[in-house]
Design an enzyme around this catalytic site. Structure first.
Site, PDB file in Angstrom:
ATOM      1  N   LYS A 194      45.267  50.977  40.289  1.00  0.00           N
ATOM      2  CA  LYS A 194      44.791  50.056  41.328  1.00  0.00           C
ATOM      3  C   LYS A 194      44.661  50.755  42.681  1.00  0.00           C
ATOM      4  O   LYS A 194      43.871  50.335  43.528  1.00  0.00           O
ATOM      5  CB  LYS A 194      45.732  48.852  41.434  1.00  0.00           C
ATOM      6  CG  LYS A 194      45.698  47.927  40.217  1.00  0.00           C
ATOM      7  CD  LYS A 194      46.650  46.758  40.390  1.00  0.00           C
ATOM      8  CE  LYS A 194      46.495  45.718  39.281  1.00  0.00           C
ATOM      9  NZ  LYS A 194      47.009  46.163  37.990  1.00  0.00           N
ATOM     10  N   SER A 211      49.753  42.761  41.955  1.00  0.00           N
ATOM     11  CA  SER A 211      49.190  43.612  40.900  1.00  0.00           C
ATOM     12  C   SER A 211      48.314  42.787  39.960  1.00  0.00           C
ATOM     13  O   SER A 211      48.531  42.719  38.753  1.00  0.00           O
ATOM     14  CB  SER A 211      50.306  44.313  40.109  1.00  0.00           C
ATOM     15  OG  SER A 211      49.809  45.430  39.409  1.00  0.00           O
ATOM     16  N   SER A 226      49.507  50.524  36.517  1.00  0.00           N
ATOM     17  CA  SER A 226      48.841  49.867  37.652  1.00  0.00           C
ATOM     18  C   SER A 226      48.690  50.748  38.879  1.00  0.00           C
ATOM     19  O   SER A 226      48.158  50.290  39.894  1.00  0.00           O
ATOM     20  CB  SER A 226      49.574  48.577  38.021  1.00  0.00           C
ATOM     21  OG  SER A 226      49.244  47.554  37.116  1.00  0.00           O
TER      22      SER A 226
END
Length: 456
Positions: free
Chosen positions: A67, A294, A64
């Protein structure tokens, strides 16, 4: 590699003081990292100097931490005041629910939208309810996503028209002993209840969705004295689900809608009459809704939105092209970078700690980007980390976790007041300890950085 980096600001190699460097090296020598590839880069935001580096040019799975790439580009290219607008249009006897790619659209907003439709004078839907998700392409899953994750909330399908993050809550409650438990779920689903209520408090129940279908399968046993089992299940093909929910909202608002109303895809024709609209929160707030928990769906929708608005079409590949061009324009090193999706769920994503550092340095002055990051010991995916340490309420960073991949990148201020940016990527660490060990090592690295002494 060096030339574009120098355009950002000259990085003069300066190793951290020996005692600090030794502590960092000892942490990185942990047995669980022996089989791993670890990329680390630490830079002073105040001096621009490189303080510590390990394999920062190696291409690794970011999980993640992807991101960070998606969020920074979206804020920079669309601006913090950007918002999504979902519209309702009339065309003959039909109503059209037109999506804009908004990942935050939920049933509460659909109810408000339905009330606005009623207030506009629509009392009965005589024709069809069409849904227009054409702002995005028809690829609902990301490149390299695992097929056996498809039913889980974190792998929700991506659509130009979404509702409730394309996930529905299923609640299974005990029945009489020996009989099937009761299942509470949206009537949009077909339910195959093969489970049995047993005596006692055990909960040995499985709730799943048949691949490619909106059919729920309930198996196993649920004790008569057990608590209800709650499961978030993804929806197959989200756009018609959003239309189904909007039909429910219209009925609740007092608009007559037949139970057999035709729900069908359709592009909003030129000349369709606007009836009502729903506007999302601004991107400055949506960015926090994306980064702190997230949220994978937000990342996918943001990336496709970039493709739709700043590129030629609302696809992942076009959004990734737009992002790459933005990174290039910011002189951020692209070697070893590949963006397969917007969230980091794909194991085909590749970044370097050097690239993430380039973004962190470039966005250090963006208050909206910094505010979107989880805060150590306070909120988001860092709420339970760094508690009762000097990094609590100090470190702002994005976490990342996939099987065999863990990451942490962001900002922290030393005890001496120096502002730092750091990126830590860990791949293929010892699976015996799992991601919790990797996270504890990342935390130890960040806490060590706090002890960097003041420099003249």
């Amino acid at each position: 590699m060096l030339a574009p980096l120098l355009c950002l600001a000259t990085l003069v190699p300066l190793q951290a003081p020996a005692p600090i460097a030794a502590r960092l090296e000892r942490t990185l020598a942990a047995p669980s990292l022996k089989p791993a590839t670890v990329g680390v880069r630490v830079v002073s935001l105040d001096s621009g100097k490189l303080l510590f580096e390990r394999n920062s040019d190696k291409s690794l799975m970011p999980a993640s931490n992807m991101k960070i790439v998606t969020c920074s580009a979206t804020l920079a290219l669309l601006g913090p005041s950007f918002s999504y607008t979902t519209g309702v249009y009339a065309s003959g006897d039909d109503l059209i629910l037109k999506g804009s790619g908004d990942p935050s659209l939920d049933f509460a907003r659909l109810k408000t939208l339905a009330a606005a439709v009623k207030a506009a004078g629509v009392t009965e839907l005589k024709g069809r309810l069409l849904y227009d998700a054409s702002v995005f392409d028809t690829d609902v899953l990301g490149e390299g996503w695992q097929w056996d994750d498809e039913e889980f909330y974190y792998s929700a399908q991506v659509s130009g028209l979404s509702c409730d993050e394309n996930v529905a809550l299923v609640i299974v409650k005990p029945g009489a002993v020996g009989e099937a438990p009761t299942v509470e779920a949206s009537p949009y689903f077909t339910v195959e209840n093969k489970a049995t209520t047993s005596d006692g408090k055990e909960q040995a129940l499985s709730v799943s969705r048949k691949r490619g279908l909106n059919t729920l399968v309930i198996t196993g046993t649920l004790g008569a004295k057990a608590e209800p089992k709650r499961t978030a299940i993804t929806v197959e093909d989200p756009a018609p689900f959003a239309a189904f929910r909007f039909a429910e909202a219209l009925r609740a608002a007092g608009v007559t809608v037949s139970e057999s109303v035709v729900l069908a895809p359709g592009k909003t024709p030129d000349g369709a009459m606007p009836v009502a609209s729903s506007v999302s929160k601004p991107l400055s707030q949506l960015a926090a809704d994306f980064m702190k928990p997230s949220d994978n769906l937000f990342g996918e929708c943001f990336l496709k939105t970039l493709g739709a608005i700043k590129g030629k079409k609302g696809s992942t590949s076009e959004g990734a092209r737009v992002v790459r061009e933005w990174l290039k324009s910011r002189n951020i090193p692209l070697a070893g970078f590949y963006q397969a999706d917007g969230s980091g769920l794909s194991r085909m994503n590749l970044v370097t700690a050097q690239l993430l550092m380039g973004i962190l340095r470039d966005r250090a002055g963006d208050a909206n980007f910094r505010a979107a990051l989880p805060i150590g010991g306070v909120d988001g995916t860092l709420k339970s980390r760094f508690k009762n340490t000097p990094a609590a309420n100090n470190v702002r960073a994005k976490t990342g976790t996939l099987t065999g991949a863990s990451s942490l990148s962001g900002y922290v201020t030393t005890k001496a007041g120096e502002r730092l940016a750091f990126s830590i990527l860990m791949n293929h660490y010892d699976r015996e300890g799992g991601s919790s060990v990797a996270r504890s090592l990342q935390d130890a690295l960040v806490i060590t950085l706090l002890d960097l002494p003041a420099r003249r």
